[in-house]
Design an enzyme around this catalytic site. Structure first.
Site, mmCIF file in Angstrom:
data_model
loop_
_atom_site.group_PDB
_atom_site.id
_atom_site.type_symbol
_atom_site.label_atom_id
_atom_site.label_comp_id
_atom_site.label_asym_id
_atom_site.label_seq_id
_atom_site.Cartn_x
_atom_site.Cartn_y
_atom_site.Cartn_z
ATOM 1 N N LYS A 97 0.854 -1.179 0.000
ATOM 2 C CA LYS A 97 0.000 0.000 0.000
ATOM 3 C C LYS A 97 0.895 1.235 0.000
ATOM 4 O O LYS A 97 1.826 1.303 0.822
ATOM 5 C CB LYS A 97 -0.863 0.070 1.271
ATOM 6 C CG LYS A 97 -1.780 -1.094 1.493
ATOM 7 C CD LYS A 97 -2.657 -0.867 2.715
ATOM 8 C CE LYS A 97 -1.910 -0.904 4.038
ATOM 9 N NZ LYS A 97 -1.270 -2.170 4.399
ATOM 10 N N GLU A 98 0.618 2.174 -0.888
ATOM 11 C CA GLU A 98 1.384 3.419 -0.840
ATOM 12 C C GLU A 98 1.200 4.033 0.541
ATOM 13 O O GLU A 98 0.120 3.980 1.114
ATOM 14 C CB GLU A 98 0.883 4.380 -1.925
ATOM 15 C CG GLU A 98 1.318 3.942 -3.297
ATOM 16 C CD GLU A 98 0.708 4.778 -4.416
ATOM 17 O OE1 GLU A 98 0.292 5.920 -4.160
ATOM 18 O OE2 GLU A 98 0.649 4.274 -5.547
ATOM 19 N N PHE A 145 -11.155 -1.401 5.976
ATOM 20 C CA PHE A 145 -11.825 -1.030 4.726
ATOM 21 C C PHE A 145 -13.341 -0.924 4.897
ATOM 22 O O PHE A 145 -14.103 -1.350 4.039
ATOM 23 C CB PHE A 145 -11.447 -1.989 3.592
ATOM 24 C CG PHE A 145 -10.089 -1.681 3.035
ATOM 25 C CD1 PHE A 145 -9.948 -0.853 1.935
ATOM 26 C CD2 PHE A 145 -8.947 -2.151 3.662
ATOM 27 C CE1 PHE A 145 -8.699 -0.525 1.442
ATOM 28 C CE2 PHE A 145 -7.689 -1.828 3.181
ATOM 29 C CZ PHE A 145 -7.565 -1.011 2.072
ATOM 30 N N TYR A 198 -14.604 2.175 6.077
ATOM 31 C CA TYR A 198 -14.807 3.597 6.346
ATOM 32 C C TYR A 198 -15.565 4.272 5.203
ATOM 33 O O TYR A 198 -15.133 4.215 4.046
ATOM 34 C CB TYR A 198 -13.465 4.301 6.566
ATOM 35 C CG TYR A 198 -12.823 3.914 7.882
ATOM 36 C CD1 TYR A 198 -12.974 4.712 9.011
ATOM 37 C CD2 TYR A 198 -12.106 2.727 8.012
ATOM 38 C CE1 TYR A 198 -12.419 4.349 10.223
ATOM 39 C CE2 TYR A 198 -11.546 2.348 9.222
ATOM 40 C CZ TYR A 198 -11.700 3.160 10.319
ATOM 41 O OH TYR A 198 -11.157 2.785 11.522
ATOM 42 N N ALA A 199 -16.663 4.908 5.550
ATOM 43 C CA ALA A 199 -17.391 5.682 4.541
ATOM 44 C C ALA A 199 -16.590 6.949 4.257
ATOM 45 O O ALA A 199 -15.890 7.464 5.123
ATOM 46 C CB ALA A 199 -18.776 6.022 5.069
ATOM 47 N N CYS A 228 -4.799 2.118 -8.228
ATOM 48 C CA CYS A 228 -5.109 0.683 -8.345
ATOM 49 C C CYS A 228 -6.594 0.346 -8.366
ATOM 50 O O CYS A 228 -7.079 -0.236 -9.337
ATOM 51 C CB CYS A 228 -4.418 -0.075 -7.220
ATOM 52 S SG CYS A 228 -2.638 -0.038 -7.399
ATOM 53 N N ARG A 251 -3.408 10.085 -8.484
ATOM 54 C CA ARG A 251 -4.129 9.389 -9.542
ATOM 55 C C ARG A 251 -5.529 9.034 -9.044
ATOM 56 O O ARG A 251 -5.687 8.445 -7.983
ATOM 57 C CB ARG A 251 -3.351 8.118 -9.959
ATOM 58 C CG ARG A 251 -2.094 8.448 -10.726
ATOM 59 C CD ARG A 251 -1.302 7.211 -11.087
ATOM 60 N NE ARG A 251 -0.493 6.715 -10.001
ATOM 61 C CZ ARG A 251 0.385 5.714 -10.128
ATOM 62 N NH1 ARG A 251 0.547 5.116 -11.282
ATOM 63 N NH2 ARG A 251 1.101 5.316 -9.093
HETATM 64 P P1 NAD Z 1 4.273 3.961 -11.856
HETATM 65 O O1 NAD Z 1 3.600 4.691 -12.947
HETATM 66 O O2 NAD Z 1 4.600 4.661 -10.582
HETATM 67 O O3 NAD Z 1 5.641 3.322 -12.406
HETATM 68 C C1 NAD Z 1 5.768 2.654 -13.620
HETATM 69 C C2 NAD Z 1 7.147 2.976 -14.190
HETATM 70 O O4 NAD Z 1 7.390 2.152 -15.332
HETATM 71 C C3 NAD Z 1 7.292 4.417 -14.659
HETATM 72 O O5 NAD Z 1 8.389 5.010 -14.000
HETATM 73 C C4 NAD Z 1 7.553 4.287 -16.172
HETATM 74 O O6 NAD Z 1 8.427 5.270 -16.669
HETATM 75 C C5 NAD Z 1 8.174 2.905 -16.244
HETATM 76 N N1 NAD Z 1 8.140 2.272 -17.573
HETATM 77 C C6 NAD Z 1 7.154 2.261 -18.492
HETATM 78 N N2 NAD Z 1 7.529 1.562 -19.588
HETATM 79 C C7 NAD Z 1 8.769 1.101 -19.339
HETATM 80 C C8 NAD Z 1 9.690 0.305 -20.075
HETATM 81 N N3 NAD Z 1 9.393 -0.173 -21.301
HETATM 82 N N4 NAD Z 1 10.889 0.022 -19.521
HETATM 83 C C9 NAD Z 1 11.206 0.504 -18.302
HETATM 84 N N5 NAD Z 1 10.374 1.261 -17.559
HETATM 85 C C10 NAD Z 1 9.173 1.557 -18.065
HETATM 86 O O7 NAD Z 1 3.361 2.689 -11.581
HETATM 87 P P2 NAD Z 1 3.221 1.881 -10.190
HETATM 88 O O8 NAD Z 1 2.264 2.575 -9.300
HETATM 89 O O9 NAD Z 1 4.561 1.524 -9.711
HETATM 90 O O10 NAD Z 1 2.466 0.561 -10.728
HETATM 91 C C11 NAD Z 1 3.136 -0.422 -11.485
HETATM 92 C C12 NAD Z 1 2.251 -1.656 -11.541
HETATM 93 O O11 NAD Z 1 2.104 -2.213 -10.236
HETATM 94 C C13 NAD Z 1 0.843 -1.412 -12.054
HETATM 95 O O12 NAD Z 1 0.413 -2.503 -12.801
HETATM 96 C C14 NAD Z 1 0.029 -1.291 -10.781
HETATM 97 O O13 NAD Z 1 -1.312 -1.641 -10.968
HETATM 98 C C15 NAD Z 1 0.711 -2.293 -9.895
HETATM 99 N N6 NAD Z 1 0.572 -2.020 -8.461
HETATM 100 C C16 NAD Z 1 0.669 -0.741 -7.988
HETATM 101 C C17 NAD Z 1 0.572 -0.504 -6.614
HETATM 102 C C18 NAD Z 1 0.639 0.884 -6.055
HETATM 103 O O14 NAD Z 1 0.296 1.071 -4.888
HETATM 104 N N7 NAD Z 1 1.077 1.879 -6.806
HETATM 105 C C19 NAD Z 1 0.376 -1.582 -5.727
HETATM 106 C C20 NAD Z 1 0.303 -2.879 -6.249
HETATM 107 C C21 NAD Z 1 0.405 -3.084 -7.622
#
Ligand code: NAD
Length: 454
Positions: A157-158, A255, A257-258, A266, A336
């Site tokens: 989780k962020e 999870f 909380y209203a 995500c 986002r």
């Molecule tokens: P993000 O946008 O923060 O990072 C993605 C990175 O990939 C970017 O820096 C982008 O420049 C890079 N990128 C794109 N194409 C590339 C390539 N060809 N080669 C190298 N780098 C490349 O995204 P995120 O939040 O880290 O999410 C990544 C994935 O993980 C997603 O599928 C998301 O659903 C999943 N996820 C995210 C979270 C979250 O909390 N952010 C949690 C679980 C899963």
């Protein structure tokens, strides 16, 4: 062990740094030159508590490095993770162009046996597409290299990302080869010394698990938000109901909380993508469609309450509102799909002005919204001469503000609380008009007198 982490965003950077912390040699790759340059200069491009120190320490120990060139360290890697974005396509399905782009790069540059792991959230069947894309490039090169694919969805989780990754409740890994299982078991062993499980399963089930987890959490939120609006009508208080049901171990307290609806990078896109997969497979997920519909409406709930209070859309025109909290949740600068974006857009459309404050997302907000709104240097400055305060994200520092100062700053003592963080009793004592979500509002004495309410 050596790994390449392709994609150095919220997931790639955190997981890369955490693997390095256990002694693994990690190369984080990203196509964003600016991001890599900042990382190489010791700058962390995102806000995530604890990340800066972790990166600094592991870079200093030579276990963590950053590059835009996947070919540098891939040939020596044992595992490559694909952690790039999977944003929604126009039709709601996950856009796989970045994932498959990386798969092609892997096929172009690998030199030895590799485990190719998708960590990005991807629809069922993606690992097979990754396998085909890698193989196609190997065929083009005319080389005979073996590799395995695996699915390892991420649940961090962020805001709590490092703790979540270092001390996971569970790790889910989809594999179809014993060799890949052994490699990933070794890599993850340091994270499960606390006894929590690595759950190995087939690849489609692992891919589905991630969507199922996020959809279940989104369902809980939408259920509570829907119920909250009924509570308001029947005179119940959703917070009391939450405690009442959350103490049942079959339900649990998280999870529930209203609020102003779920946002972030995500839940919205994953719910959409699962709905799309279900439609494509001719088994529409009716519950999930309702979850999404409720959430869309909920993002406007504060604005609806404002329209009611001020007696029509036209009466919001010319008013200024202080808005606390821009990120989609506390402890991140991620905006986002943040509810704040919808609220701001609606208020601006009605001719209102917004002065916002967020402890860490101000820069991100300026990048997204620019000068359509004004930005305050602190939470109180935002409220100066504002007609009301809107609480949109429950940052800790908003939880017990100086209400006397607020009373002085605001033109009228009115709070619309999208996170239910203030006590009704306190609002009554301080004589505020207070609009929470899922319980009856508190009305100030002047409002009652003026409107002749008995
Ligand atoms: P993000 O946008 O923060 O990072 C993605 C990175 O990939 C970017 O820096 C982008 O420049 C890079 N990128 C794109 N194409 C590339 C390539 N060809 N080669 C190298 N780098 C490349 O995204 P995120 O939040 O880290 O999410 C990544 C994935 O993980 C997603 O599928 C998301 O659903 C999943 N996820 C995210 C979270 C979250 O909390 N952010 C949690 C679980 C899963």
């Amino acid at each position: 062990m050596k790994i390449s982490m392709v994609g150095s965003g919220y997931v790639g950077l955190v997981t890369g740094a955490c693997f390095a912390e256990t002694g693994v040699n990690v190369t984080c790759v990203d196509v964003d030159k600016d991001k890599i340059q900042r990382l190489n200069n010791g700058e962390i491009p995102i806000y995530e508590p604890g990340l800066e120190k972790l990166v600094e320490k592991n870079v200093a120990k030579n276990r963590l490095r950053f590059t835009t060139d996947i070919s540098v360290d891939l040939p020596d890697s044992d595992v490559v993770f694909i952690a790039v974005g999977t944003p929604p396509d126009e039709d709601g399905s996950a856009d796989l162009q970045y994932v498959l782009g990386v798969a092609r790069d892997i096929g172009k540059h690998m030199q030895n046996y590799l485990v190719v792991v998708t960590k990005s959230t991807v629809p069922i069947g993606t690992a097979e597409k990754v396998r085909a894309a890698v193989q196609k490039e190997l065929d083009k090169r005319g080389v005979n290299l073996t590799f395995d694919v695996a699915s390892n969805p991420e649940f961090l989780k962020e805001g709590d990302a490092i703790d979540d990754f270092m001390k996971p409740d569970r790790i889910v890994v989809g594999v179809d080869s014993e060799k890949a299982q052994t490699v990933l078991q070794r890599l993850y062993n340091p994270f499960v010394l606390n006894g929590h499980p690595i759950i190995f399963m087939d690849i489609p089930s692992a891919e589905m698990t991630k969507y199922a987890a996020n959809s279940m959490l989104a369902t809980r939120i939408s259920f509570m938000n829907d119920l909250a609006l009924l509570c308001e009508r029947v005179g119940a208080d959703i917070n009391k109901v939450r405690k009442g049901i959350g103490s049942d171990p079959r339900i649990g307290s998280k999870f529930l909380y209203a609020g102003t609806g779920y946002g972030g990078s995500c839940f919205p896109k994953d719910v959409k993508a699962l709905i799309k997969t279900a439609d494509e497979n001719k088994h529409p997920l009716r519950i999930l469609k309702a979850v999404e519909e409720v959430n869309e409406d909920q993002k406007s709930i504060l604005v609806k309450k404002m329209i009611d209070f001020y007696g029509g859309i036209e009466n919001l025109s010319g008013k200024t509102f202080a808005l606390w909290g821009l990120s989609f949740k506390p402890n991140t600068d991620d905006m986002r799909e943040a509810p704040a974006l919808v609220i701001i857009e609606e208020l601006l459309k009605m001719g209102a002005k917004v002065c916002a404050y967020d402890p860490v997302a101000m820069q991100e907000a300026k990048r997204r919204i620019g000068n359509k709104i004004s930005y305050a240097q602190n939470q109180y400055q935002a409220t100066e001469q504002a007609d009301a305060l809107l609480v949109v994200t429950e940052w800790n520092e908003f939880r017990l503000p100086d209400f006397d100062k607020l009373a002085k700053n605001l033109k009228e003592k009115v709070i619309f609380d999208g996170r239910n963080i203030y006590q009704h009793k306190m609002m009554k004592e301080k004589d505020f008009c207070y609009f929470p979500i899922g319980s009856r509002p508190v009305l100030s004495s002047s409002f009652i007198t003026y409107n002749n309410i008995s």
